[in-house]
Design a protein around this motif. Structure first.
Motif, PDB file in Angstrom:
ATOM      1  N   ARG A   1       0.833  -1.212   0.000  1.00 42.78           N
ATOM      2  CA  ARG A   1       0.000   0.000   0.000  1.00 42.78           C
ATOM      3  C   ARG A   1       0.859   1.250   0.000  1.00 42.78           C
ATOM      4  N   ARG A   2       1.836   1.268   0.877  1.00 41.48           N
ATOM      5  CA  ARG A   2       2.608   2.494   1.101  1.00 41.48           C
ATOM      6  C   ARG A   2       3.475   2.861  -0.100  1.00 41.48           C
ATOM      7  N   PHE A   3       4.037   1.873  -0.777  1.00 45.09           N
ATOM      8  CA  PHE A   3       5.005   2.160  -1.836  1.00 45.09           C
ATOM      9  C   PHE A   3       4.524   1.757  -3.230  1.00 45.09           C
ATOM     10  N   ASP A   4       3.213   1.601  -3.375  1.00 47.41           N
ATOM     11  CA  ASP A   4       2.618   1.348  -4.697  1.00 47.41           C
ATOM     12  C   ASP A   4       3.256   0.148  -5.390  1.00 47.41           C
ATOM     13  N   LEU A   5       3.405  -0.938  -4.650  1.00 45.15           N
ATOM     14  CA  LEU A   5       4.000  -2.148  -5.212  1.00 45.15           C
ATOM     15  C   LEU A   5       2.921  -3.022  -5.835  1.00 45.15           C
ATOM     16  N   THR A   6       3.274  -3.696  -6.911  1.00 45.44           N
ATOM     17  CA  THR A   6       2.332  -4.619  -7.536  1.00 45.44           C
ATOM     18  C   THR A   6       2.188  -5.887  -6.705  1.00 45.44           C
ATOM     19  N   ASP A   7       3.298  -6.354  -6.171  1.00 42.41           N
ATOM     20  CA  ASP A   7       3.261  -7.588  -5.396  1.00 42.41           C
ATOM     21  C   ASP A   7       4.524  -7.669  -4.552  1.00 42.41           C
ATOM     22  N   LEU A   8       4.372  -8.171  -3.340  1.00 44.50           N
ATOM     23  CA  LEU A   8       5.504  -8.429  -2.465  1.00 44.50           C
ATOM     24  C   LEU A   8       5.193  -9.743  -1.758  1.00 44.50           C
TER      25      LEU A   8
ATOM     26  N   LYS B   1      16.621   5.250  -8.927  1.00 44.52           N
ATOM     27  CA  LYS B   1      16.726   4.577 -10.227  1.00 44.52           C
ATOM     28  C   LYS B   1      18.160   4.580 -10.734  1.00 44.52           C
ATOM     29  N   ARG B   2      18.876   5.669 -10.496  1.00 45.58           N
ATOM     30  CA  ARG B   2      20.277   5.748 -10.899  1.00 45.58           C
ATOM     31  C   ARG B   2      21.108   4.707 -10.146  1.00 45.58           C
ATOM     32  N   LEU B   3      20.833   4.544  -8.848  1.00 46.18           N
ATOM     33  CA  LEU B   3      21.544   3.537  -8.062  1.00 46.18           C
ATOM     34  C   LEU B   3      21.277   2.130  -8.584  1.00 46.18           C
ATOM     35  N   ILE B   4      20.039   1.873  -8.969  1.00 44.77           N
ATOM     36  CA  ILE B   4      19.690   0.560  -9.511  1.00 44.77           C
ATOM     37  C   ILE B   4      20.457   0.296 -10.810  1.00 44.77           C
TER      38      ILE B   4
ATOM     39  N   CYS C   1      11.961   0.384  -7.824  1.00 44.25           N
ATOM     40  CA  CYS C   1      12.013  -0.893  -8.555  1.00 44.25           C
ATOM     41  C   CYS C   1      10.695  -1.136  -9.290  1.00 44.25           C
ATOM     42  N   ALA C   2       9.595  -0.955  -8.582  1.00 46.33           N
ATOM     43  CA  ALA C   2       8.280  -1.205  -9.183  1.00 46.33           C
ATOM     44  C   ALA C   2       8.037  -0.278 -10.364  1.00 46.33           C
ATOM     45  N   ALA C   3       8.475   0.984 -10.230  1.00 48.32           N
ATOM     46  CA  ALA C   3       8.294   1.942 -11.327  1.00 48.32           C
ATOM     47  C   ALA C   3       9.089   1.524 -12.554  1.00 48.32           C
ATOM     48  N   LEU C   4      10.165   0.782 -12.355  1.00 50.61           N
ATOM     49  CA  LEU C   4      10.990   0.284 -13.463  1.00 50.61           C
ATOM     50  C   LEU C   4      10.519  -1.085 -13.958  1.00 50.61           C
ATOM     51  N   GLY C   5       9.431  -1.600 -13.375  1.00 45.52           N
ATOM     52  CA  GLY C   5       8.956  -2.927 -13.745  1.00 45.52           C
ATOM     53  C   GLY C   5       9.824  -4.037 -13.193  1.00 45.52           C
ATOM     54  N   ARG C   6      10.554  -3.734 -12.131  1.00 45.72           N
ATOM     55  CA  ARG C   6      11.527  -4.660 -11.559  1.00 45.72           C
ATOM     56  C   ARG C   6      10.885  -5.321 -10.329  1.00 45.72           C
TER      57      ARG C   6
ATOM     58  N   ARG D   1      18.774  -7.178  -6.571  1.00 44.21           N
ATOM     59  CA  ARG D   1      19.897  -6.467  -5.942  1.00 44.21           C
ATOM     60  C   ARG D   1      19.458  -5.405  -4.922  1.00 44.21           C
ATOM     61  N   CYS D   2      18.192  -5.367  -4.556  1.00 51.55           N
ATOM     62  CA  CYS D   2      17.691  -4.296  -3.695  1.00 51.55           C
ATOM     63  C   CYS D   2      17.036  -4.842  -2.429  1.00 51.55           C
ATOM     64  N   LEU D   3      17.346  -4.212  -1.304  1.00 53.42           N
ATOM     65  CA  LEU D   3      16.709  -4.516  -0.032  1.00 53.42           C
ATOM     66  C   LEU D   3      16.375  -3.210   0.683  1.00 53.42           C
ATOM     67  N   VAL D   4      15.247  -3.213   1.406  1.00 53.27           N
ATOM     68  CA  VAL D   4      14.893  -2.073   2.249  1.00 53.27           C
ATOM     69  C   VAL D   4      14.809  -2.537   3.697  1.00 53.27           C
ATOM     70  N   PHE D   5      15.083  -1.608   4.606  1.00 52.50           N
ATOM     71  CA  PHE D   5      15.053  -1.873   6.045  1.00 52.50           C
ATOM     72  C   PHE D   5      14.075  -0.882   6.682  1.00 52.50           C
ATOM     73  N   HIS D   6      13.070  -1.410   7.369  1.00 51.71           N
ATOM     74  CA  HIS D   6      12.057  -0.573   8.014  1.00 51.71           C
ATOM     75  C   HIS D   6      11.914  -0.969   9.471  1.00 51.71           C
ATOM     76  N   SER D   7      11.364  -0.044  10.265  1.00 49.77           N
ATOM     77  CA  SER D   7      11.284  -0.252  11.705  1.00 49.77           C
ATOM     78  C   SER D   7      10.024   0.386  12.276  1.00 49.77           C
ATOM     79  N   LEU D   8       9.577  -0.145  13.410  1.00 43.18           N
ATOM     80  CA  LEU D   8       8.477   0.462  14.152  1.00 43.18           C
ATOM     81  C   LEU D   8       8.970   1.483  15.179  1.00 43.18           C
ATOM     82  N   SER D   9      10.266   1.618  15.346  1.00 40.56           N
ATOM     83  CA  SER D   9      10.809   2.482  16.394  1.00 40.56           C
ATOM     84  C   SER D   9      10.349   3.924  16.237  1.00 40.56           C
TER      85      SER D   9
END
Length: 397
Positions: free
Chosen positions: A80-87, A188-191, A225-230, A235-243
């Motif tokens: 929901r938050r990052f407009d992903l097609t599927d996770l 996108k440049r980093l990807i 990634c999703a915007a690029l159809g990826r 090669r990509c990971l995200v780190f999230h927290s409830l803190s």
């Protein structure tokens, strides 16, 4: 002992304690600390109720992969938050004990010591990036984040020959200490660079839900990634927290999500690492990820503090207007951040963190954090405003 331990620098707060050792602050006013990014807002009551309800589950061993219900709640939230097609909650999501533990552990699992292992990171930075790199046998590559670059990493400053030795890039967005947001174009440049030079992008997004414009939430790496159809998030990971999002730093609850080819071996590493999240914390985390009302209230509270502090300090201090996080990153009037912090505490009993403690000197001998201080606006509104007034009085004196 591991000789790499000798390469670790003292943590910023150790340096600060040393700086303040000889300071005798006034006793006629209470001490106010703006140093540590520990949220002081009340945690959501519902989460605490669920934690209490499941306390009997402390008698059970948790699984490293986490409860399926927790992974699903995380996947639903991130989609929901990052407009992903599927996770895929089974293969692309892994609950962890907060981003600090996961970031450190991932570097140990990811770096290949049989070849050059450079790890790019913002400068100034969250010191775990550096410590994790050194203890994994890597070499930090500091990318200065200056006002000229809108406090974002200058990717074009890295030569192709250096990129070839990079195995991992840490991104922090929204940024600590500046609150700068990495735009989609930079992600996108980093990807593109990751594909060209075969490295991993690890995006620390623990401040992603503390944004000032309700209509403009910061983008994330998986969103790019999703915007690029990826949709495999290669090669990509995200780190999230409830803190920060939910005022639950003591819960030590977060997640890693992205490329399943990275998640799977990291999960195997964590099996040996012995760091599964306890079941009561997992049940409480499900509730936190499923509720947005308390997060919106949290943003409103920070927005009010930023407005009040900005009105007090903007006439006497130069700082970038943060789009997110709970930090201000002002330049000190005389350019000496250590002296400013020391004298401020001695005269007004307010503690701030010298910016130089969060940075490293570049090839020209310049520390991009020097000359600034970090203000963590984590206290309640009244105390935060009082601290800002004392800082203003100190500067005007």
């Amino acid at each position: 002992m591991n000789p790499d331990l000798d390469a670790l620098q003292p943590y910023p707060f150790e340096k600060l304690a040393q700086l303040m050792r000889s300071v005798a602050p006034p006793t006629d006013r209470p001490f106010i600390s703006l140093t540590i990014g520990e949220p002081q807002h009340a945690p959501p009551a519902r989460v605490l109720e669920i934690l209490h309800r499941h306390q009997a589950d402390f008698a059970r061993y948790p699984a490293i992969a986490g409860l399926p219900e927790l992974r699903q709640a995380i996947a639903d939230w991130a989609t929901r938050r990052f407009d992903l097609t599927d996770l895929d909650p089974a293969a692309q999501v892994l609950p962890v004990n907060g981003t600090r533990e996961a970031i450190f552990a991932f570097a140990q699992a990811a770096l290949d010591r049989s070849r050059p292992a450079r790890v790019a990171m913002p400068n100034p930075f969250y010191q775990i990036y550096e410590g994790a790199t050194l203890l994994a046998g890597g070499k930090p590559l500091y990318l200065d984040c200056t006002a000229k670059q809108d406090f974002r990493m200058d990717l074009d400053s890295v030569t192709p020959s250096t990129w070839r030795d990079v195995q991992l890039v840490f991104v922090c967005s929204p940024g600590n200490p500046s609150g700068a947001v990495t735009p989609m174009e930079d992600f996108k440049r980093l990807i593109e660079l990751a594909d060209e030079f075969d490295f991993i992008v690890a995006s620390d997004e623990c401040y992603s839900e503390l944004y000032l414009d309700e209509a403009a939430p910061p983008p994330g790496l998986l969103q790019a990634c999703a915007a690029l159809g990826r949709h495999d998030y290669r090669r990509c990971l995200v780190f999230h927290s409830l803190s920060k999002r939910s005022n639950l730093p003591g819960l030590r609850s977060g997640f890693v999500a992205g490329d399943e080819r990275l998640i799977a071996p990291f999960r195997r590493y964590r099996t040996y690492h012995g760091c599964a999240m306890s079941l009561p914390l997992q049940h409480a985390s499900i509730s936190a990820w499923q509720d947005e009302a308390h997060v919106k209230a949290n943003r409103d509270a920070y927005r009010e503090k930023f407005a009040a502090v900005g009105e007090i300090l903007a006439p006497v201090m130069d700082f970038p207007r943060p789009r997110a996080s709970f930090y201000l990153w002002p330049a000190v009037p005389d350019g000496d951040d250590e002296a400013f912090a020391q004298k401020l505490c001695a005269e007004e009993n307010v503690a701030v963190l010298p910016g130089a403690y969060m940075g490293r000197a570049n090839a020209q001998g310049i520390n991009p954090g020097a000359g600034r201080v970090r203000l963590a606006l984590v206290a309640e509104l009244e105390a935060t405003i009082e601290a800002a007034r004392r800082i203003r009085r100190f500067i005007d004196r």
